[in-house]
Design a protein around this motif. Structure first.
Motif, PDB file in Angstrom:
ATOM      1  N   LEU A   1       0.815  -1.168  -0.022  1.00 45.95           N
ATOM      2  CA  LEU A   1       0.101  -0.055  -0.205  1.00 45.95           C
ATOM      3  C   LEU A   1       0.828   1.165   0.103  1.00 45.95           C
ATOM      4  CD1 LEU A   1      -2.804   1.386   0.098  1.00 45.95           C
ATOM      5  CD2 LEU A   1      -2.602   1.080   2.574  1.00 45.95           C
ATOM      6  N   ASP A   2       1.902   1.211   0.572  1.00 48.37           N
ATOM      7  CA  ASP A   2       2.801   2.472   0.675  1.00 48.37           C
ATOM      8  C   ASP A   2       3.612   2.617  -0.313  1.00 48.37           C
ATOM      9  OD1 ASP A   2       2.696   2.827   3.372  1.00 48.37           O
ATOM     10  OD2 ASP A   2       4.412   1.339   3.988  1.00 48.37           O
ATOM     11  N   LEU A   3       3.663   1.414  -1.401  1.00 51.58           N
ATOM     12  CA  LEU A   3       4.146   1.559  -2.706  1.00 51.58           C
ATOM     13  C   LEU A   3       3.004   2.167  -3.657  1.00 51.58           C
ATOM     14  CD1 LEU A   3       6.322   1.042  -5.078  1.00 51.58           C
ATOM     15  CD2 LEU A   3       5.211  -1.207  -5.310  1.00 51.58           C
TER      16      LEU A   3
ATOM     17  N   GLU B   1      15.466  -0.713   0.422  1.00 52.16           N
ATOM     18  CA  GLU B   1      15.551   0.848   0.821  1.00 52.16           C
ATOM     19  C   GLU B   1      14.685   1.410  -0.196  1.00 52.16           C
ATOM     20  OE1 GLU B   1      19.221  -1.161   1.808  1.00 52.16           O
ATOM     21  OE2 GLU B   1      18.333  -1.040  -0.159  1.00 52.16           O
ATOM     22  N   ALA B   2      13.965   0.906  -0.987  1.00 46.90           N
ATOM     23  CA  ALA B   2      13.110   1.607  -1.894  1.00 46.90           C
ATOM     24  C   ALA B   2      13.485   3.074  -2.463  1.00 46.90           C
ATOM     25  CB  ALA B   2      11.755   1.779  -0.991  1.00 46.90           C
TER      26      ALA B   2
ATOM     27  N   SER C   1      10.334   5.698 -11.083  1.00 44.48           N
ATOM     28  CA  SER C   1      10.387   4.270 -10.921  1.00 44.48           C
ATOM     29  C   SER C   1      10.904   3.940  -9.504  1.00 44.48           C
ATOM     30  CB  SER C   1      10.662   3.634 -12.042  1.00 44.48           C
ATOM     31  OG  SER C   1      10.985   2.112 -11.868  1.00 44.48           O
ATOM     32  N   VAL C   2      10.531   3.214  -8.821  1.00 40.66           N
ATOM     33  CA  VAL C   2      11.015   2.657  -7.571  1.00 40.66           C
ATOM     34  C   VAL C   2      12.198   1.759  -8.082  1.00 40.66           C
ATOM     35  CG1 VAL C   2      10.712   1.540  -5.298  1.00 40.66           C
ATOM     36  CG2 VAL C   2       8.995   3.295  -6.153  1.00 40.66           C
TER      37      VAL C   2
ATOM     38  N   ILE D   1      10.927   6.192  -1.514  1.00 39.10           N
ATOM     39  CA  ILE D   1       9.440   6.589  -1.625  1.00 39.10           C
ATOM     40  C   ILE D   1       8.983   7.175  -0.279  1.00 39.10           C
ATOM     41  CG2 ILE D   1       9.004   4.276  -2.954  1.00 39.10           C
ATOM     42  CD1 ILE D   1       8.003   2.846  -0.282  1.00 39.10           C
ATOM     43  N   ALA D   2       9.767   7.390   0.631  1.00 42.98           N
ATOM     44  CA  ALA D   2       9.677   8.032   2.069  1.00 42.98           C
ATOM     45  C   ALA D   2       9.932   9.382   1.817  1.00 42.98           C
ATOM     46  CB  ALA D   2      10.304   7.623   3.034  1.00 42.98           C
ATOM     47  N   THR D   3      10.970   9.997   0.854  1.00 46.43           N
ATOM     48  CA  THR D   3      11.164  11.281   0.681  1.00 46.43           C
ATOM     49  C   THR D   3      10.711  11.971  -0.596  1.00 46.43           C
ATOM     50  OG1 THR D   3      13.518  10.702  -0.377  1.00 46.43           O
ATOM     51  CG2 THR D   3      13.338  10.701   1.890  1.00 46.43           C
TER      52      THR D   3
END
Length: 322
Positions: free
Chosen positions: A33-35, A248-249, A242-243, A270-272
């Motif tokens: 879901l985070d992705l 570490e994504a 793209s991830v 994906i966090a930043t």
């Protein structure tokens, strides 16, 4: 729970996400879901990078530490609004109906099908044999540093400026850097690759870090390969936003030329990236308005041939297995 499902509203469409809590990226515990939410946060950018392009999907059904599936053909069960383009692979006389993104929901549906990485062609569905994107891939050998990549990037930028071409840099999601240049879809893959090779030669003339030796094993391990082969038919690399399928994504992230010396690719995840995108928008937003004619590069290639320089090797210029 991992076995539950939720529905995401994506514009005028709804995408069901099964197993939303499955951990895909163990470094920080980010989930499927985070992705999906990450791709929604950069939806304008990822759709711009993918729109109308045949797209290879790199899928990780159990997360990025599990099995990786390289998939050309659209996975089964797609909604009727997901579009494809049929690609023919002459070497095998096969076809594949590849995802052709039109809408953010297409990207989120691909995530539902466990896609982490998006690898589009550099041509579009209207004529898949005529690229409209020239890709410069700065590929470091094992003993090269990212500082070396930066140095070569500046030389590439210098040559692009002299040509009057606008280059759009981004981190690769790995240890290298990519620069894209929009071109008119007037030439086939062979000519675009030949032009890219001529450009790589000019960069090599100006920078002793560049080694264009064909076989990787024969290159200086401290060198940078300016990989013109990324302009070969059916060769694909991660698109902007793209991830990468690592714990570490990390994200392949557009940067400004003025950021080259300071931007650390490991900081783009994906966090930043969502906050950066909210503040800066899509740094590649103007790419379709900055079209460069490759005629001068083809003249360089002809000049090099007259002077006895070998053309790019054809060993890697065949279709990959469909």
């Amino acid at each position: 729970m991992v076995g539950s499902a939720i529905e995401l509203e994506v514009g005028d469409r709804v995408v069901r996400i099964s197993n939303p809590d499955r951990v895909y990226f163990p470094a920080r515990g980010e989930t499927k879901l985070d992705l999906a939410n990450y791709y929604l946060s950069v939806s304008d950018g990822i759709v711009r990078a993918l729109r109308d392009r045949p797209c290879m999907l790199h899928r990780f059904p159990t997360g990025v530490t599990g099995e990786k599936v390289h998939q050309k053909r659209l996975p089964k069960g797609a909604p009727d609004w997901v579009q494809t383009v049929r690609i023919h692979f002459p070497r095998w006389n096969r076809t594949a109906d590849e995802l052709c993104v039109q809408h953010p929901a297409d990207v989120v549906w691909a995530v539902q099908m466990s896609t982490v990485e998006f690898h589009p062609w550099n041509s579009r569905r209207f004529d898949t044999e005529k690229p409209d994107e020239w890709r410069i891939d700065l590929d470091p050998m094992p003993e090269a540093s990212y500082a070396d990549v930066r140095r070569v990037a500046h030389v590439a930028h210098e040559v692009l400026d002299e040509l009057g071409a606008t280059g759009w840099p981004k981190t690769s999601g790995g240890k290298g850097m990519h620069v894209y240049v929009r071109i008119p879809p007037d030439h086939g893959f062979a000519d675009v690759r030949r032009a890219a090779h001529a450009f790589a030669r000019e960069v090599a003339r100006r920078c002793d870090l560049v080694d264009l030796t064909w076989w990787r094993k024969d290159r200086d391990p401290k060198s940078i390969f300016v990989d013109y082969n990324q302009n070969t038919r059916d060769h694909t690399i991660r698109c902007a936003y793209s991830v990468r399928g690592v714990p570490e994504a990390v994200v392949s992230t557009p940067i400004r030329w003025g950021e080259v010396d300071d931007a650390d690719p490991r900081d783009f995840t994906i966090a930043t990236v969502p906050r950066r995108f909210a503040e800066l928008g899509d740094l590649h937003a103007g790419i379709d308005d900055a079209v460069f004619l490759i005629d001068e590069l083809l003249e360089w290639a002809d000049r090099d041939a007259r002077e006895g320089e070998a053309p790019p090797d054809d060993e890697d210029a065949q279709d990959l297995d469909a």
